[in-house]
Design a protein around this motif. Structure first.
Motif, short mmCIF file in Angstrom:
data_model
loop_
_atom_site.label_atom_id
_atom_site.label_comp_id
_atom_site.label_asym_id
_atom_site.label_seq_id
_atom_site.Cartn_x
_atom_site.Cartn_y
_atom_site.Cartn_z
N GLY A 244 0.99 -1.13 0.11
CA GLY A 244 -0.03 -0.04 0.03
C GLY A 244 0.81 1.07 -0.13
O GLY A 244 2.15 1.31 0.46
N GLY A 245 0.43 2.50 -0.48
CA GLY A 245 1.22 3.46 -0.62
C GLY A 245 1.23 4.51 0.66
O GLY A 245 2.04 4.28 1.40
N ILE A 246 0.39 5.56 0.43
CA ILE A 246 0.31 6.54 1.52
C ILE A 246 -1.15 6.16 2.19
O ILE A 246 -2.12 6.17 1.61
CB ILE A 246 0.33 7.64 1.10
N CYS A 247 -1.06 6.04 3.64
CA CYS A 247 -2.44 5.63 4.17
C CYS A 247 -2.31 6.60 5.56
O CYS A 247 -1.63 6.67 6.48
CB CYS A 247 -2.24 4.37 4.65
N LEU A 248 -3.62 7.28 5.67
CA LEU A 248 -3.97 7.81 6.98
C LEU A 248 -5.17 7.04 7.57
O LEU A 248 -6.40 7.08 6.81
CB LEU A 248 -4.24 9.41 6.76
N ASN A 264 1.38 0.28 -6.49
CA ASN A 264 1.13 -0.07 -4.96
C ASN A 264 0.05 -0.95 -4.88
O ASN A 264 -1.04 -0.87 -5.59
CB ASN A 264 1.04 1.07 -4.00
N GLY A 265 0.11 -2.28 -4.31
CA GLY A 265 -0.96 -3.15 -4.08
C GLY A 265 -0.34 -4.49 -3.96
O GLY A 265 0.91 -5.01 -4.35
N SER A 266 -1.08 -5.54 -3.62
CA SER A 266 -0.74 -6.85 -3.14
C SER A 266 -2.12 -7.65 -2.83
O SER A 266 -3.08 -7.29 -2.38
CB SER A 266 -0.10 -6.78 -1.78
N PRO A 267 -1.74 -9.05 -3.53
CA PRO A 267 -3.11 -9.76 -3.27
C PRO A 267 -3.40 -10.20 -1.96
O PRO A 267 -4.37 -10.95 -1.59
CB PRO A 267 -2.71 -11.03 -4.26
N PHE A 268 -2.17 -9.92 -1.13
CA PHE A 268 -2.29 -10.54 0.25
C PHE A 268 -2.87 -9.33 1.06
O PHE A 268 -3.22 -9.67 2.29
CB PHE A 268 -1.02 -11.03 0.73
N GLN A 269 -3.21 -8.37 0.49
CA GLN A 269 -3.70 -7.10 1.39
C GLN A 269 -5.20 -6.79 1.29
O GLN A 269 -5.65 -6.55 0.11
CB GLN A 269 -2.87 -5.65 0.95
N VAL A 270 -5.94 -6.83 2.35
CA VAL A 270 -7.35 -6.73 2.36
C VAL A 270 -7.56 -5.51 2.13
O VAL A 270 -8.66 -5.13 1.29
CB VAL A 270 -7.90 -7.07 3.71
N THR A 271 -7.17 -4.31 2.24
CA THR A 271 -7.45 -3.09 2.00
C THR A 271 -5.77 -2.52 1.39
O THR A 271 -4.92 -2.87 1.90
CB THR A 271 -7.77 -1.82 3.15
N GLY A 272 -6.10 -1.37 0.63
CA GLY A 272 -4.78 -0.90 0.25
C GLY A 272 -5.10 0.05 -1.04
O GLY A 272 -6.27 0.28 -1.45
N GLY A 273 -3.85 0.65 -1.65
CA GLY A 273 -4.06 1.43 -2.84
C GLY A 273 -3.00 2.35 -2.77
O GLY A 273 -1.85 2.00 -2.18
N ASN A 274 -3.30 3.37 -3.60
CA ASN A 274 -1.95 4.33 -3.69
C ASN A 274 -2.10 5.22 -2.58
O ASN A 274 -1.15 5.54 -1.68
CB ASN A 274 -2.09 5.05 -4.97
N ILE A 275 -3.17 6.14 -2.59
CA ILE A 275 -3.06 7.37 -1.43
C ILE A 275 -4.82 7.12 -0.92
O ILE A 275 -5.78 7.09 -1.40
CB ILE A 275 -3.13 8.39 -2.07
N CYS A 276 -4.69 6.48 0.48
CA CYS A 276 -5.92 6.35 1.23
C CYS A 276 -6.32 6.94 2.22
O CYS A 276 -5.40 6.82 3.19
CB CYS A 276 -5.64 4.63 1.62
N ARG A 277 -7.29 7.36 2.53
CA ARG A 277 -7.88 8.06 3.97
C ARG A 277 -9.04 7.10 4.23
O ARG A 277 -10.02 7.07 3.72
CB ARG A 277 -8.15 9.60 3.50
N TYR A 278 -8.73 6.53 5.23
CA TYR A 278 -9.78 5.52 5.96
C TYR A 278 -10.45 6.19 7.21
O TYR A 278 -9.57 6.79 8.03
CB TYR A 278 -9.09 4.14 6.28
N ARG A 279 -11.54 6.11 7.76
CA ARG A 279 -12.21 6.55 8.50
C ARG A 279 -11.82 7.93 9.18
O ARG A 279 -11.64 8.09 10.24
CB ARG A 279 -11.83 5.45 9.62
N SER A 280 -12.04 8.88 8.34
CA SER A 280 -11.60 10.09 8.84
C SER A 280 -12.64 10.76 9.72
O SER A 280 -13.88 10.59 9.43
CB SER A 280 -11.56 11.03 7.42
N GLU A 281 -12.39 11.48 10.60
CA GLU A 281 -13.32 12.18 11.26
C GLU A 281 -13.44 13.40 10.95
O GLU A 281 -14.23 14.12 11.83
CB GLU A 281 -12.74 12.05 13.09
N GLY A 282 -13.06 13.88 10.14
CA GLY A 282 -13.27 15.05 9.52
C GLY A 282 -12.05 16.22 9.47
O GLY A 282 -11.08 16.11 10.06
#
Length: 335
Positions: A244-248, A264-282
């Motif tokens: 995975g690339g960049i993750c917050l 960026n990426g892997s078949p073994f990774q459940v979540t991922g990608g290039n630039i990822c913002r997960y579960r932001s609180e705003g």
């Protein structure tokens, strides 16, 4: 005034200055390829050798300046910085500092009795085999005999310490550039950072060669990752050929700008990608970034966003390598 009173006044003045008056000046630490982790790191001449040692030394408001070079390490810290001052990790010359989780491979030679399989000595079990010039990750196979019929695959013989592969296009390995990921951890992982700036770094080759089940986001392997950041900035960062690339993940009020992520990426990774913002609180913004050839996702927000997030002037060329599809997207707006 008596000598005792004068001494007491000096002591009171000292504590007022340190605790309530003039702030203690922030420190600048240095890392360089000619450094030594036993030094104090407070000048280029006395620089630390590793980024991990430099990050460990930082107090809120300090700066870590990293000299040019490739750094084969995984860096992790919890609780870096606070909201009263900006703490900075920066490349002395942007774009010249590369965190590496992979290593090059010796020259591959044809395998006797095989038409399309090649081998090279390798003394560590691979997390991933990367075909850098095509931005591909070769797929593992459980036996050598399968490689002849499966382009873009590899097999590692642990007993013989030999790495076998079949190239993605059936050409000789000399036509490509191969590295092997040997680090199952993220390149840079900060947990609960507060008002931290990451500027001008790059990361490549970080993979974990097995599935992570349903573990989410920050528990995966990334080039650069921040868990529960508050008021943090990721700027001028490049991440490529990682799981995975960049993750917050979680947190709020943070910024990703002028970053590039690709491959960026892997078949073994459940979540991922290039630039990822997960579960932001705003309060987060992603702007002026470029993403392309991501395996799972390009630039992504999900799954639960509980406050406003701005996307401004981003270019996301999403390419699902398994399906061979792609689309150019310019995104600007607020989610």
């Amino acid at each position: 005034m008596s000598a005792v009173c004068r001494s007491l006044a000096v002591v009171v003045a000292f504590f007022f200055t340190v605790l309530g008056g003039t702030p203690i000046p922030a420190a600048e630490y240095f890392v360089g390829k000619g450094g030594n982790d036993s030094q104090d790191g407070l000048s280029r001449e006395n620089a630390f050798l590793t980024i991990a040692r430099g990050v460990a030394a930082l107090a809120p408001g300090d700066t870590l300046t990293i000299g040019p070079g490739e750094y084969a390490e995984s860096v992790e810290r919890s609780g870096l910085g606070d909201e009263t001052a900006e703490t900075t990790l920066r490349a002395e010359i942007p774009g010249t500092v590369l965190l590496r989780g992979d290593v090059p491979v010796a020259r591959f030679e044809p395998v006797k009795g095989q038409r399309l399989v090649y081998a090279a000595p390798f003394d560590r079990e691979p997390q991933a085999v990367l075909e850098g010039d095509t931005l591909r990750m070769l797929q593992p196979r459980p036996s050598l005999r399968q490689l002849e019929f499966a382009p873009g695959t590899f097999f590692y013989d642990k007993a013989a310490r030999r790495l076998y592969l079949s190239t993605s296009d059936l050409r000789s390995p000399d036509a490509h550039r191969y590295t092997v990921s040997v680090s199952p951890r993220s390149g840079l992982l900060l947990k609960n950072p507060r008002r931290v700036v990451i500027d001008g770094l790059a990361a490549t080759g970080y993979h974990r060669g097995q599935g992570m089940g349903n573990q989410f986001a920050i528990d995966q392997t990334w080039g650069i990752a921040l868990s529960k950041p508050v008021q943090c900035i990721v700027r001028n960062v490049t991440a490529y050929l990682n799981a995975g690339g960049i993750c917050l993940d979680q947190g709020r009020d943070s910024l990703i700008e002028h970053c590039t992520a690709y491959g960026n990426g892997s078949p073994f990774q459940v979540t991922g990608g290039n630039i990822c913002r997960y579960r932001s609180e705003g309060g987060d913004t992603i702007r002026d970034c470029v993403s392309y050839r991501g395996r799972l996702f390009g630039m992504v927000l999900y799954p639960i966003i509980t406050g406003p997030v701005a996307f401004q002037r981003n270019l996301d060329w999403i390419c699902d390598q398994a399906r061979g599809t792609g689309v150019d997207i310019a995104i600007e707006g607020v989610c």
